[in-house]
Scaffold this motif. Structure first.
Motif, PDB file in Angstrom:
ATOM      1  N   GLU A  25       0.849  -1.191   0.000  1.00 23.85           N
ATOM      2  CA  GLU A  25       0.000   0.000   0.000  1.00 23.85           C
ATOM      3  C   GLU A  25       0.891   1.249   0.000  1.00 23.85           C
ATOM      4  OE1 GLU A  25      -2.876   2.188   3.226  1.00 23.85           O
ATOM      5  OE2 GLU A  25      -2.750   0.001   3.247  1.00 23.85           O
ATOM      6  N   THR A  71      -0.546  14.632  -2.013  1.00 17.11           N
ATOM      7  CA  THR A  71      -1.697  15.177  -2.738  1.00 17.11           C
ATOM      8  C   THR A  71      -1.686  14.732  -4.191  1.00 17.11           C
ATOM      9  OG1 THR A  71      -1.829  17.087  -1.278  1.00 17.11           O
ATOM     10  CG2 THR A  71      -2.839  17.317  -3.456  1.00 17.11           C
ATOM     11  N   ARG A  74      -2.503  11.010  -4.549  1.00 16.15           N
ATOM     12  CA  ARG A  74      -3.936  10.758  -4.315  1.00 16.15           C
ATOM     13  C   ARG A  74      -4.773  11.250  -5.493  1.00 16.15           C
ATOM     14  NH1 ARG A  74      -4.741  14.154  -0.839  1.00 16.15           N
ATOM     15  NH2 ARG A  74      -6.272  15.497  -1.766  1.00 16.15           N
ATOM     16  N   ARG A  75      -4.559  12.493  -5.906  1.00 20.08           N
ATOM     17  CA  ARG A  75      -5.369  13.063  -6.984  1.00 20.08           C
ATOM     18  C   ARG A  75      -5.187  12.321  -8.304  1.00 20.08           C
ATOM     19  NH1 ARG A  75      -4.399  19.576  -6.133  1.00 20.08           N
ATOM     20  NH2 ARG A  75      -5.692  19.806  -4.281  1.00 20.08           N
ATOM     21  N   ALA A  76      -3.975  11.884  -8.581  1.00 22.24           N
ATOM     22  CA  ALA A  76      -3.702  11.199  -9.843  1.00 22.24           C
ATOM     23  C   ALA A  76      -3.978   9.699  -9.760  1.00 22.24           C
ATOM     24  CB  ALA A  76      -2.249  11.442 -10.263  1.00 22.24           C
ATOM     25  N   GLU A  77      -4.389   9.243  -8.581  1.00 23.78           N
ATOM     26  CA  GLU A  77      -4.701   7.827  -8.354  1.00 23.78           C
ATOM     27  C   GLU A  77      -3.525   6.928  -8.751  1.00 23.78           C
ATOM     28  OE1 GLU A  77      -8.468   6.950 -10.207  1.00 23.78           O
ATOM     29  OE2 GLU A  77      -9.503   8.456  -8.994  1.00 23.78           O
ATOM     30  N   ILE A  78      -2.357   7.280  -8.230  1.00 24.93           N
ATOM     31  CA  ILE A  78      -1.119   6.571  -8.538  1.00 24.93           C
ATOM     32  C   ILE A  78      -1.066   5.255  -7.782  1.00 24.93           C
ATOM     33  CG2 ILE A  78       1.405   6.700  -8.333  1.00 24.93           C
ATOM     34  CD1 ILE A  78       0.168   8.488 -10.540  1.00 24.93           C
ATOM     35  N   THR A  79      -0.598   4.223  -8.450  1.00 24.45           N
ATOM     36  CA  THR A  79      -0.467   2.895  -7.849  1.00 24.45           C
ATOM     37  C   THR A  79       0.990   2.633  -7.470  1.00 24.45           C
ATOM     38  OG1 THR A  79      -0.098   1.877  -9.998  1.00 24.45           O
ATOM     39  CG2 THR A  79      -2.399   2.003  -9.230  1.00 24.45           C
ATOM     40  N   GLN A 122       1.264   2.707 -18.197  1.00 21.98           N
ATOM     41  CA  GLN A 122      -0.176   2.615 -18.416  1.00 21.98           C
ATOM     42  C   GLN A 122      -0.540   2.989 -19.848  1.00 21.98           C
ATOM     43  OE1 GLN A 122      -1.523   5.379 -15.389  1.00 21.98           O
ATOM     44  NE2 GLN A 122      -2.165   3.654 -14.124  1.00 21.98           N
ATOM     45  N   THR A 125      -3.498   7.136 -19.484  1.00 22.10           N
ATOM     46  CA  THR A 125      -3.005   7.918 -18.358  1.00 22.10           C
ATOM     47  C   THR A 125      -3.490   9.353 -18.485  1.00 22.10           C
ATOM     48  OG1 THR A 125      -1.034   8.510 -17.079  1.00 22.10           O
ATOM     49  CG2 THR A 125      -0.807   8.473 -19.467  1.00 22.10           C
ATOM     50  N   HIS A 130      -4.429  17.514 -17.044  1.00 20.47           N
ATOM     51  CA  HIS A 130      -4.917  16.874 -15.827  1.00 20.47           C
ATOM     52  C   HIS A 130      -3.812  16.771 -14.775  1.00 20.47           C
ATOM     53  CE1 HIS A 130      -7.788  15.355 -18.951  1.00 20.47           C
ATOM     54  NE2 HIS A 130      -8.548  16.046 -18.129  1.00 20.47           N
ATOM     55  N   CYS A 134      -3.818  18.183 -10.982  1.00 17.94           N
ATOM     56  CA  CYS A 134      -3.432  17.367  -9.825  1.00 17.94           C
ATOM     57  C   CYS A 134      -2.405  18.076  -8.959  1.00 17.94           C
ATOM     58  CB  CYS A 134      -2.871  16.016 -10.279  1.00 17.94           C
ATOM     59  SG  CYS A 134      -4.111  14.882 -10.901  1.00 17.94           S
TER      60      CYS A 134
END
Length: 173
Positions: A25, A71, A74-79, A122, A125, A130, A134
């Motif tokens: 995580e 931030t 989280r905003r970019a939904e990074i893995t 990806q 992306t 965007h 972010c």
């Protein structure tokens, strides 16, 4: 499923250590490791050009940068796999970075590695507009310039091997 979500091949072809790593995580310790890696690369890049990170507000600056990183992630939904590739790019770029100005250096180096990692790993992306949203800090044109500059630092070598990813295992675990 027989294929891990972060790979296009059967998990048995990957080392168990890598599978464990990509499933981690994006917790505080992982974010702090990323922040430390960026800070180290930036310090090295500033020293190469004769500058250095100012020491005066380092604690305040560090908290602000850590907040910025959290931030954006989280905003970019990074893995986690994207962060791992970004760490590889940061390590690869470190000896070649030459930063003349400290202002926004941490953010620019972080974004350069992260954006390239996301785009490399990806099929679909974020667009630069965007990414700009972010960050809440840079515009679309700034993001494009950051991306191009980081590509030049990496000499357009974006390929990543399993061994490259595993080099960061100890720091993350």
């Amino acid at each position: 499923s027989s294929v891990h979500a972060a790979s296009l091949v059967d998990p048995s072809t990957h080392s168990p250590e890598l599978l464990q790593l990509v499933d981690i995580e994006l917790s505080r310790p992982v974010i702090h490791f990323l922040v430390d890696t960026v800070s180290s690369a930036v310090s090295h890049g500033l020293e190469r050009s004769g500058a250095s990170l100012s020491r005066g507000r380092s604690s305040h600056r560090s908290k602000n940068f850590t907040s910025f990183v959290s931030t954006v992630l989280r905003r970019a939904e990074i893995t986690t796999p994207i962060v791992l590739v970004a760490l590889v790019y940061l390590k690869r770029a470190r000896p070649h970075l030459s930063l003349a100005v400290e202002h926004w250096a941490l953010e620019r180096v972080f974004l350069g590695a992260l954006i390239l990692a996301a785009k490399y790993t990806q099929d679909s992306t974020l667009k630069n507009v965007h990414w700009a949203l972010c960050t809440g800090l840079f515009g679309r044109n700034d993001i494009g310039r950051i991306e191009r500059e980081f590509l030049e630092v990496l000499d357009w070598e974006l390929g990543v091997r399993e061994a490259d990813l595993l080099e960061h295992r100890e720091g993350i675990m």
